[in-house]
Design a protein around this motif. Structure first.
Motif, PDB file in Angstrom:
ATOM      1  N   ARG A  15       0.844  -1.206   0.000  1.00 12.38           N
ATOM      2  CA  ARG A  15       0.000   0.000   0.000  1.00 12.38           C
ATOM      3  C   ARG A  15       0.878   1.255   0.000  1.00 12.38           C
ATOM      4  NH1 ARG A  15      -3.515  -2.830   3.270  1.00 12.38           N
ATOM      5  NH2 ARG A  15      -2.550  -2.070   5.185  1.00 12.38           N
ATOM      6  N   LEU A  19       0.968   4.070  -2.979  1.00 11.46           N
ATOM      7  CA  LEU A  19       0.637   5.471  -2.677  1.00 11.46           C
ATOM      8  C   LEU A  19       1.708   6.408  -3.236  1.00 11.46           C
ATOM      9  CD1 LEU A  19      -1.011   7.681  -1.204  1.00 11.46           C
ATOM     10  CD2 LEU A  19       0.382   7.224   0.824  1.00 11.46           C
ATOM     11  N   LYS A  88      -5.151  11.464  -1.897  1.00 14.34           N
ATOM     12  CA  LYS A  88      -5.011  10.591  -0.738  1.00 14.34           C
ATOM     13  C   LYS A  88      -4.317  11.221   0.465  1.00 14.34           C
ATOM     14  CE  LYS A  88      -5.094   6.342  -3.439  1.00 14.34           C
ATOM     15  NZ  LYS A  88      -6.530   6.361  -3.523  1.00 14.34           N
ATOM     16  N   ALA A 210       1.114   5.502   4.516  1.00 16.65           N
ATOM     17  CA  ALA A 210      -0.054   5.022   3.761  1.00 16.65           C
ATOM     18  C   ALA A 210      -1.173   4.617   4.715  1.00 16.65           C
ATOM     19  CB  ALA A 210       0.340   3.845   2.871  1.00 16.65           C
ATOM     20  N   ALA A 213      -3.303   7.593   5.275  1.00 17.59           N
ATOM     21  CA  ALA A 213      -3.873   8.256   4.085  1.00 17.59           C
ATOM     22  C   ALA A 213      -5.328   7.858   3.876  1.00 17.59           C
ATOM     23  CB  ALA A 213      -3.053   7.885   2.846  1.00 17.59           C
ATOM     24  N   THR A 215      -8.205   6.179   1.781  1.00 17.55           N
ATOM     25  CA  THR A 215      -8.107   5.009   0.892  1.00 17.55           C
ATOM     26  C   THR A 215      -8.906   5.242  -0.382  1.00 17.55           C
ATOM     27  OG1 THR A 215      -9.854   4.047   2.217  1.00 17.55           O
ATOM     28  CG2 THR A 215      -7.607   3.272   2.608  1.00 17.55           C
TER      29      THR A 215
END
Ligand code: GDP
Length: 215
Positions: A15, A19, A88, A210, A213, A215
């Protein structure tokens, strides 16, 4: 690196990679509170002494050499520079503190804008406080931790330039820095060691961010 280092799953690392592989754009540099961009995105701010390796780290995270160069351009070093990772996450690169010959005005200026920002930014999820692994926590780092404590901001210590140390030295420094950070109530307990030179710790830091952040 130490008992305080977080352990990430393969999914979390993936992830993080995705990102930071996506779009990343410079938004603007704010020299006063009214220039700070409105944002509904979760935000991460990067703080550290001048020369701690902040620009190099932001470049290593985003994989874009030109981005944080903006922040080190004369005239922009006192600004808060905002970068946007698609829809994000917002990154805020805070001015470096602790110039060798810092005048009171320098630190007051850092304090004024940055403290107003820290206090008045509801989207701010965490400050990544960079500490040079060769130097450990110096007095002005400690002062900044006090500022963050008072602003009730969650922050996480991240070591820079770990390639400069032997593994045994790094373990000792990490323990010392973790002990210094623990004295401050608001500090996030987990610490990541990074090197922009070798890329060590960069996937882990991406994974950590991440997780904060949208999603
Ligand atoms: P800033 O003032 O915090 O933005 O720091 P810079 O990113 O400009 O880096 C300051 C100096 O440290 C530069 O000479 C960089 O090449 C060096 N530097 C930054 N990160 C690393 C690192 O991970 N390892 C090593 N060995 N040097 C680094």
């Amino acid at each position: 690196m130490s008992a305080t280092a977080p352990d990430f799953s393969h999914n979390a690392m993936e992830r993080g990679r995705l990102l930071f592989a996506g779009p990343c754009d410079f938004v603007l540099g704010a020299s006063s509170l009214e220039h700070i961009p409105e944002s509904s995105l979760p935000e991460i701010a990067f703080a550290g002494r001048s020369n701690v390796g902040k620009s190099s780290l932001v470049n290593a995270l985003t994989g874009r050499k030109t981005l944080a160069r903006v922040s080190n351009t004369p005239g922009r070093t006192r600004e808060i520079n905002f970068f946007r990772l698609g829809s994000k996450l917002m990154l805020a690169d805070l001015p470096g503190y602790g110039f060798a010959r810092a005048s009171k005005t320098d630190s007051e200026r850092w304090g004024g804008l940055v403290i107003d920002y820290l206090r008045g930014r509801p989207t701010l999820r965490r400050v990544i406080l960079l500490i040079d692994s060769r130097r450990g926590v110096l007095r002005n780092d400690d002062d900044v931790m006090d500022v963050l404590d008072r602003a009730a901001v969650s922050y996480q210590v991240t070591l820079t330039k770990t390639d400069k140390l032997k593994p045994s030295e790094l373990v000792a420094v990490a323990a010392r820095v973790a002990a210094d950070a623990r004295k401050h109530g608001a500090a996030h307990p987990e610490m990541i060691g990074t090197s922009s030179e070798t890329g060590a710790g960069i996937p882990e830091l991406r994974a950590e961010l991440a997780a904060l952040a949208d999603t």
